[in-house]
Design an enzyme around this catalytic site. Structure first.
Site, PDB file in Angstrom:
ATOM      1  CD  GLU A  41      22.256 -40.238 -63.994  1.00  0.00           C
ATOM      2  OE1 GLU A  41      21.194 -40.736 -64.425  1.00  0.00           O
ATOM      3  OE2 GLU A  41      22.766 -39.207 -64.487  1.00  0.00           O
ATOM      4  CE  LYS A 112      17.802 -39.176 -64.832  1.00  0.00           C
ATOM      5  NZ  LYS A 112      19.040 -39.510 -65.591  1.00  0.00           N
ATOM      6  CB  CYS A 148      21.135 -36.512 -64.312  1.00  0.00           C
ATOM      7  SG  CYS A 148      22.108 -35.895 -65.724  1.00  0.00           S
TER       8      CYS A 148
END
Length: 569
Positions: A41, A112, A148
């Site tokens: 990330e 994300k 994540c």
């Protein structure tokens, strides 16, 4: 299809270094026959970039790095993490994005969805959450690409209203890839494995999980990248606290099919019990060998990266003959090299001979340079100057703190003169209760043990001595003392550390109420006293240096308390 996970140590805002690392890993993955190489990330800029993201020039450099990396993707697929601009006027200006590069250009981008805003995370300050979800196709495979926190939205009480994998699974992906910057704490590796297994159980797909490694000031990333088959079997695990390249053949992995019953057994295997509730087992948990080993490795990495990324070479600290300074000195010597760590012994008229002898023996065992500077002449000069104001008032806390600040001034003078960085030696138990002197023993550029309870410090000392005696045994055996007055012991001012650390852990890490802690069989008045100490000393911690984070709740950026709050104070 062969997939490589590149677990690397990045430097925030160091685009040339980060890009070079990424290009080198692409080359290595290519040499190992990988079709796709996956990075962590925000690898392009480093994580967490924080308010650097507010600078348009910073984002421009991110895009320039993506273009450079794309040119190397002619014959190999590359997934990298970098900010992406939001083309819509509504919402935040940026997305936290994963980019799929191939044939020299951008083939797709995933944004994300779940933006953590707790503890050390503050992503909703900068990023817009994703509002559409699509699998990315590469060489005939459909990839469900998440970032994540996106894979953590599976609990019975999720933090987020949308789970991206629930959106993606309808498009019939062949595999899941998650790129992460997941910070270390001493049992988070088990948490990650449980979450990966939960995703496999729910979506019945293989999972490729890549984490970064390295330390960014207070936050340590431990690596431990994972590849799990759809069967629930752990195929490969990256190294911890080291860079690594993990390469797995997806087709070979998929051949290892298991029955549904086998899958359930694998997914349930070694499922960890919840955090410790039994007060009689808390200290055993905090000092468990596996936890202490990981804390040791994290602290070494934290010290080493802080110095290397800041361009510092040498460290200095006050060596008292006590357990905290001894452990800090041993860790610093291992991280930076014994020749680069200078210990300053500053005995007063209240210091015992064995404390000085123990500190000397420690430096001789380690082989680091040390100096002995008695503080009595400086202390006496302070008292003489203050005599007209102090008059005949009795010796007390002011005189004790003068000694501590004298030591702070002396060690900072040497630091300034020779270009050392001062390592603070205070532990978490002391910081929690305010058992330290502002501008004295609380001075420093980096706190090594500020997230390590006193009982864990003793366990670290035993771990350091696991093969031979480095820290003199006398340091481990004697009662802790600041030695600021005759016969002083820490227990004169604080509960015994074995009890104190139980209360602190329940309050700080577990956020338990006073009544919760008292019901565990701990004395009512002791609990009330300890919690009052914690809350009334926030003003001291607010002026403290960065702390290397090794627990789930450290003092610093991840614990934001009002200084003037009345609660429990």
């Amino acid at each position: 299809m062969k997939i490589a996970l590149a677990q690397q140590n990045y430097h925030i805002g160091n685009f040339s270094s980060n890009t070079k690392k990424i290009l080198e890993a692409i080359g290595e993955a290519r040499n190992q026959g990988a079709d796709l190489v996956v990075f962590s990330e925000l690898c392009v800029c480093g994580y967490p970039p924080r308010d650097f993201l507010e600078f348009d020039d910073f984002i421009n450099q991110c895009y320039a790095a993506v273009e450079t990396i794309a040119k190397e993707s002619v014959d190999i697929g590359v997934i990298i993490g970098s900010p992406a601009r939001n083309p819509a006027k509504e919402g935040k200006d940026l997305f936290n994005a994963a980019w799929l590069l191939y044939e020299g250009k951008v083939q797709g981008v995933a944004y994300k969805t779940c933006l953590p805003t707790y503890d050390v995370f503050d992503e909703y300050r900068y990023f817009e959450p994703a509002f559409e979800w699509n699998v990315l196709e590469f060489k005939g495979k459909k990839i469900a690409l998440t970032i994540c926190e996106d894979m953590w939205a599976l609990s019975e009480n999720p933090l987020y209203r949308v789970c991206p994998m629930d959106q993606l699974i309808g498009q019939q992906p062949d595999l899941m890839i998650n790129i992460s910057a997941s910070p270390f704490d001493y049992d988070h590796d088990d948490d990650r494995k449980e979450v990966v297994k939960a995703n496999i159980r729910r979506y019945q797909l293989p999972m490729f999980y890549v984490n970064c490694v390295g330390s960014q000031t207070e936050i340590v990333f431990d690596g431990g990248s994972l590849v799990y088959a759809a069967s629930g079997e752990l195929v490969k695990e990256g190294k911890y606290f080291e860079e690594d390249l993990v390469v797995v053949d997806l087709e070979e992995m998929n051949k290892q099919q298991k029955t549904p019953d086998d899958v359930i057994r694998l997914l349930d295997k070694d499922m960890r019990v919840s955090k410790i509730e039994d007060p009689e087992k808390i200290i055993d948990y905090l000092t468990a060998e596996n936890n202490i080993r990981q804390i040791h490795d994290a602290l070494i990495l934290g010290i080493r990266d802080y110095f290397s990324k800041m361009g510092f070479k040498k460290a200095i600290l006050g060596s008292s003959g006590g357990i905290d300074s001894a452990v800090t000195l041993a860790l610093a010597c291992e991280a930076l090299g014994k020749e680069n760590v200078r210990a300053i012994l500053m005995p007063s008229q209240f210091s015992t001979d064995h404390s000085v002898n123990d500190a000397v023996a420690l430096s001789q065992n380690l082989g680091n340079p040390y100096d002995i500077i008695p503080i009595k002449p400086v202390f006496d000069a302070f008292l003489e100057s203050l005599a007209p104001v102090f008059g005949d008032l009795p010796f007390g806390i002011a005189e004790e703190n003068i000694q501590s600040r004298t030591r702070g001034n002396l060690v900072m003078a040497i630091s300034n003169k020779f270009g050392y960085i001062l390592l603070n030696t205070s532990n978490k138990s002391e910081l929690a209760t305010g058992y330290g002197t502002l501008y004295g023993d609380m001075a420093g550029g980096l706190s090594v043990l500020g997230d390590v309870y006193k009982m864990q410090v003793f366990a670290l000392a035993r771990f350091i001595n696991r093969e031979k005696e480095i820290i003199p045994n006398n340091i481990l055996m004697k009662p802790p003392s600041a030695e600021l007055r005759p016969g002083q012991k820490d227990s004169d001012s604080l509960p015994e550390y074995e009890v104190l650390d139980k209360v602190l852990y329940q309050y700080i890490e577990r956020r338990k109420s006073p009544d919760d802690i008292i019901r565990m069989g701990i004395d009512d008045s002791l609990v009330q006293r300890v919690l009052k100490l914690v809350n009334t000393n926030e003003y001291k911690r607010n002026q403290f240096c960065p702390i290397i984070r090794v627990s789930a709740k450290a003092f610093g950026v991840g614990r934001r308390m009002p200084i003037v709050g009345k609660y429990l104070s």
